[in-house]
Design a protein around this motif. Sequence first.
Motif, mmCIF file in Angstrom:
data_model
loop_
_atom_site.group_PDB
_atom_site.id
_atom_site.type_symbol
_atom_site.label_atom_id
_atom_site.label_comp_id
_atom_site.label_asym_id
_atom_site.label_seq_id
_atom_site.Cartn_x
_atom_site.Cartn_y
_atom_site.Cartn_z
ATOM 1 N N LEU A 205 0.835 -1.219 0.000
ATOM 2 C CA LEU A 205 0.000 0.000 0.000
ATOM 3 C C LEU A 205 0.860 1.254 0.000
ATOM 4 N N LYS A 217 -5.606 0.728 -5.505
ATOM 5 C CA LYS A 217 -6.830 1.528 -5.361
ATOM 6 C C LYS A 217 -8.019 0.597 -5.109
ATOM 7 N N HIS A 221 -9.833 -1.629 3.768
ATOM 8 C CA HIS A 221 -9.246 -0.741 4.764
ATOM 9 C C HIS A 221 -9.042 -1.444 6.093
ATOM 10 N N ASP A 251 -8.344 9.278 7.625
ATOM 11 C CA ASP A 251 -7.884 8.866 6.300
ATOM 12 C C ASP A 251 -7.481 7.398 6.373
ATOM 13 N N GLY A 253 -6.394 5.499 4.375
ATOM 14 C CA GLY A 253 -5.305 5.122 3.467
ATOM 15 C C GLY A 253 -3.914 5.238 4.088
#
Length: 418
Positions: A205, A217, A221, A251, A253
């Motif tokens: 990632l 993408k 999560h 976030d 990510g």
Amino acid sequence: MLTNAPKGTKDVLPKEAYKWHYVENAFARLCERYGFEEIRTPVFEHTELFQRGVGDTTDIVQKEMYTWEQAKRSLTLRPEGTSPVVRAFVEHKLYAGVQPSKYYYNIPCFRYEKPQSGRLRAFHQFGVEIFGTNDMMADAEVIAIGHDFIKEMGIDDVELNINSIGCPDCRDKYRDALREFLKPKYDLLCDTCKDRYERNPMRILDCKSPEDQELVKGAPHMLDYLCDECRDAFEDLKENLTAMGIEYVVDPGIVRGLDYYTKTAFEFVSKKIGAQGTVCGGGRYDHLSEELGGPPIPGVGFGLGIERLLLTMEAGGVEIPAPEGADAFIAFVGDRAKLAGLKLCRELRLKGLKVEMDDMARNIKGQFKYADRLSVRNTIIIGEDELAEGKVSIKDMESGQQTQVDMDKVFDRLKGDR
Ligand code: ATP
Ligand code: MG
């Protein structure tokens, strides 16, 4: 041929150094207000410290370390601050004292990266660490320091992003989900990430390759896989931040580039300085000490890039106060006056004034011109005649007014001028 500085390094010239002093002082003072103490560790460590601490599937360890062998031991220039501070904490048994322990530091770091704006091979970090508590109050306190410092430096476009990357328990399940997601894309991954697929798929990632960034993408999560304890901790953190009035954005990510993080991960990101916008990054690392062979000691901290901080301040038009000009410049005519000037100059400096004198044997006109360039507040003129009477002339450079003063009253006169 002149040897230039190596690629990816930067000289801090005197016209910039005062900016460094400004941010360094402000950071130290702020940390002290929060009850943190400074810690200093060596610039190099045994290589295994970073292999075990940072993790041997990270970009840092796999590609970016400056490592060499000396007397049959492998040594590495510090690529980051946390592992050395944990090493020192364990080595000196600082955990035996009252906990928690709260440290701050200001260090050069070295990573063999592709140099770009805000990305150097020799760069500098401020950092803080809290050891000995797993209460989310500590995470919030660390984040508050980063937040307050960035605000104090006049930066207003920075956003705080937070995430939880779980613990070894919940991460196992997440890794399986991630492998499942990446399986059909496995052949398209870069070679480094193919290797990471089995060993540590979360690292994929964080891969810098744009192709791999595209492939990840839509990946699941970590936040959706947290165990009860990690989920509660994340809620707790958010509650603490809200209580302190610190705004954040979740976030999912954020993974961070170092393997040692658990639970809290966060970044302060500026939109004004382009792709290298992460001014500050950090998180919790509850197993790092054990990883390094120490006792279980939870920890949380951050690293803040000083070059990126200064870039962000510049982009935001922040004016850092320039150092003040000298209290006085001593000009002289003739050899006896020169010696009297040298004596006076030293006396005034010993008493704490900032005083300049010409070291280049310029004539009196040249000395005045030089004094102008230095933007001093006063020019003291020592001539042979005045000297005989134990007097000097002092010219206030702003008003242009010139007065005669006894040699032994010069200090009082200049001090009154401050
Ligand atoms: P990035 O994602 O930008 O590569 P990172 O995840 O590698 O950052 P950390 O290892 O957490 O960053 O380091 C903390 C901070 O140190 C970063 O937020 C950044 O401000 C600064 N930093 C990291 N690497 C560099 C570098 N090569 N040059 C200048 N500053 C850096
Ligand atoms: Mg990096």
